[in-house]
Scaffold this motif. Sequence first.
Motif, mmCIF file in Angstrom:
data_model
loop_
_atom_site.group_PDB
_atom_site.id
_atom_site.type_symbol
_atom_site.label_atom_id
_atom_site.label_comp_id
_atom_site.label_asym_id
_atom_site.label_seq_id
_atom_site.Cartn_x
_atom_site.Cartn_y
_atom_site.Cartn_z
ATOM 1 N N LEU A 1 3.012 27.333 61.546
ATOM 2 C CA LEU A 1 1.900 26.692 62.244
ATOM 3 C C LEU A 1 2.271 25.285 62.705
ATOM 4 O O LEU A 1 1.968 24.890 63.843
ATOM 5 C CB LEU A 1 0.680 26.648 61.325
ATOM 6 N N LEU A 2 2.939 24.527 61.825
ATOM 7 C CA LEU A 2 3.327 23.167 62.188
ATOM 8 C C LEU A 2 4.292 23.139 63.368
ATOM 9 O O LEU A 2 4.142 22.345 64.299
ATOM 10 C CB LEU A 2 3.956 22.463 60.986
ATOM 11 N N LEU A 3 5.299 24.003 63.323
ATOM 12 C CA LEU A 3 6.319 23.985 64.363
ATOM 13 C C LEU A 3 5.802 24.543 65.684
ATOM 14 O O LEU A 3 6.174 24.059 66.756
ATOM 15 C CB LEU A 3 7.553 24.775 63.895
ATOM 16 N N LEU B 1 6.168 27.829 48.968
ATOM 17 C CA LEU B 1 4.752 28.190 48.965
ATOM 18 C C LEU B 1 4.126 27.989 50.344
ATOM 19 O O LEU B 1 3.375 28.842 50.838
ATOM 20 C CB LEU B 1 4.009 27.352 47.925
ATOM 21 N N LEU B 2 4.449 26.862 50.989
ATOM 22 C CA LEU B 2 3.921 26.613 52.334
ATOM 23 C C LEU B 2 4.475 27.601 53.344
ATOM 24 O O LEU B 2 3.762 28.024 54.264
ATOM 25 C CB LEU B 2 4.256 25.187 52.766
ATOM 26 N N GLY B 3 5.746 27.988 53.159
ATOM 27 C CA GLY B 3 6.319 28.986 54.059
ATOM 28 C C GLY B 3 5.653 30.333 53.909
ATOM 29 O O GLY B 3 5.418 31.040 54.903
ATOM 30 N N GLY B 4 5.338 30.709 52.673
ATOM 31 C CA GLY B 4 4.649 31.976 52.448
ATOM 32 C C GLY B 4 3.248 31.999 53.028
ATOM 33 O O GLY B 4 2.741 33.061 53.425
ATOM 34 N N ALA C 1 11.135 22.137 46.530
ATOM 35 C CA ALA C 1 11.572 23.463 46.965
ATOM 36 C C ALA C 1 10.479 24.503 46.738
ATOM 37 O O ALA C 1 10.235 25.375 47.581
ATOM 38 C CB ALA C 1 12.850 23.859 46.234
ATOM 39 N N PHE C 2 9.799 24.403 45.599
ATOM 40 C CA PHE C 2 8.701 25.334 45.327
ATOM 41 C C PHE C 2 7.554 25.136 46.317
ATOM 42 O O PHE C 2 6.977 26.110 46.825
ATOM 43 C CB PHE C 2 8.197 25.147 43.896
ATOM 44 N N ALA C 3 7.243 23.860 46.618
ATOM 45 C CA ALA C 3 6.177 23.590 47.583
ATOM 46 C C ALA C 3 6.557 24.097 48.972
ATOM 47 O O ALA C 3 5.712 24.648 49.693
ATOM 48 C CB ALA C 3 5.885 22.087 47.619
#
Length: 226
Positions: A46-48, A37-40, A32-34
Motif C-alpha cells: 500500500l505504501l509503495l 507483520l506489515l508485509g503480511g 524484522a518481525f514488524a
Amino acid sequence: MTHPSLGAAPRNTAALVEPIWLEWFALAGMLAFAAWLLGGRGVWALLLSSDPTGLTLVIIVVFFASTIWCGARSRELQQQRRWLERDRVGGALGEPGWAAEYWAALRSAPRDAGAPLDLLLERTHGPHHTAWWVNGIQLKLGLLGKVIGFSILAIQIGQIQSFDASQSQDLLRSLTTGLGVALLTTMVGLVGNILLGLQLTRLDRYADTLVADAQRHGLTLRDSER
C-alpha cells in the motif's frame, strides 16, 4: 597451574562491558518481525503503490542501510570497550585499540596536551556525525514528499473548471492522490527518523562512556608516573 587471578580477569571484564551489540540485535529482531507483520498485512504494498514519487522507497532503503551500519558500529564500539577493560584490569597495554593508543600518546607527553583526546573523540564520535546527517535526510525527504503531495493537490484543484456531481467520485480520487503522497511520505520519514535517532543516541552514549573510562584510567597513569 593457572593462578586464580588470571582466570578472574576475563570474567570481570565480560561483566563490565555493556552488550550494546546484543541490544542492537534485539532491536533488529523486533524491526524484522514488524516488517514481516506489515508485509503480511499488505502495508508495504500500500505504501509503495500510493507514492508515485518513490520517496517512500528511498526513505525505507536509507533507514535499513543506516540500521545495518549501526549494527556494525555497535560491534566495533563493544570490541573497543572490551579491549579497554582488559588493559585496565590487566594493568598493561597489551590490547590494540583506541584507548591503548590514547594512553600511549599520553605517556609520550605530546606538545599539544589535547591532541590525544581529540584523536580519541574523532574515532569514537566522528562517524556518528555523518549518521546523524543521514538521519536528518529521512525527515527532509518526508517533508519534500509533503511539499510535492500538496503541489499535486493544488495543481489538480487548479485544473477543475466545472463541478459535475456525476464525476465527484473520480474528482475525489484524483485529489486524494496528492494528499496521500504528502501524508505517507511524512509519516514514513518521521518513523524512520525516530527509530534511527534512538539507535544513534545509544551509540553516542556508549561512546561517551568509553571516552570517560579512557580518560579516567589515563589520569591514573599520569599520577603513577609522577
